[in-house]
Design a protein around this motif. Structure first.
Motif, short mmCIF file in Angstrom:
data_model
loop_
_atom_site.label_atom_id
_atom_site.label_comp_id
_atom_site.label_asym_id
_atom_site.label_seq_id
_atom_site.Cartn_x
_atom_site.Cartn_y
_atom_site.Cartn_z
N VAL A 34 6.45 0.20 -1.10
CA VAL A 34 6.97 1.45 -0.56
C VAL A 34 5.81 2.41 -0.42
CG1 VAL A 34 8.65 3.31 -0.86
CG2 VAL A 34 9.12 1.03 -1.82
N GLU A 35 5.42 2.67 0.82
CA GLU A 35 4.27 3.52 1.09
C GLU A 35 4.44 4.15 2.46
OE1 GLU A 35 1.36 4.62 -0.66
OE2 GLU A 35 1.43 5.79 1.17
N ASP A 36 4.34 5.47 2.54
CA ASP A 36 4.55 6.13 3.83
C ASP A 36 3.30 6.15 4.70
OD1 ASP A 36 3.17 7.97 2.33
OD2 ASP A 36 4.45 9.66 2.86
N ASP A 37 2.13 5.89 4.12
CA ASP A 37 0.91 5.83 4.90
C ASP A 37 0.67 4.40 5.37
OD1 ASP A 37 -1.71 7.11 5.77
OD2 ASP A 37 -2.42 5.45 4.51
N GLU A 38 0.70 4.20 6.68
CA GLU A 38 0.63 2.85 7.24
C GLU A 38 -0.66 2.12 6.85
OE1 GLU A 38 0.95 0.58 11.56
OE2 GLU A 38 1.47 2.70 11.41
N ALA A 39 -1.78 2.82 6.86
CA ALA A 39 -3.06 2.18 6.52
C ALA A 39 -3.06 1.72 5.06
CB ALA A 39 -4.21 3.13 6.78
N SER A 40 -2.56 2.56 4.16
CA SER A 40 -2.50 2.20 2.74
C SER A 40 -1.57 1.01 2.52
CB SER A 40 -2.02 3.39 1.91
OG SER A 40 -2.94 4.44 1.98
N SER A 41 -0.42 1.03 3.20
CA SER A 41 0.54 -0.05 3.08
C SER A 41 -0.07 -1.38 3.54
CB SER A 41 1.79 0.27 3.89
OG SER A 41 2.76 -0.72 3.74
N THR A 42 -0.80 -1.33 4.64
CA THR A 42 -1.44 -2.54 5.17
C THR A 42 -2.47 -3.08 4.18
OG1 THR A 42 -1.11 -1.80 7.43
CG2 THR A 42 -2.82 -3.45 7.08
N ILE A 43 -3.24 -2.21 3.57
CA ILE A 43 -4.23 -2.64 2.58
C ILE A 43 -3.56 -3.28 1.37
CG2 ILE A 43 -5.95 -1.79 0.92
CD1 ILE A 43 -6.71 0.31 3.11
#
Length: 72
Positions: A34-43
């Protein structure tokens, strides 16, 4: 509060900075990121894949996460 599965433990940080560590005896069948920042979620997902996890569900907010938990 946030939780993060890293190798064999779940680290929990609550508001106010209280931290707990819970040992995990086996890998979970599924991981919900669960992460609203797409770049962080992808990492995060890439790192989990590299660690050998394959059943990963990505969502961008807590409401969607709760609905996924109830459906799965």
């Amino acid at each position: 509060m946030w939780k993060c599965l890293i190798l064999s433990a779940i680290f929990t940080v609550r508001e106010g900075g209280e931290k707990t560590v819970t040992e995990v005896k086996s890998k979970p069948n599924k991981i919900l990121v669960v992460e609203d920042d797409e770049a962080s979620s992808t990492i995060i997902v890439r790192l989990l894949n590299q660690m050998g996890f394959s059943k990963i569900i990505q969502v961008e907010n807590g409401n969607i996460a709760l609905s996924k938990l109830y459906l799965n």
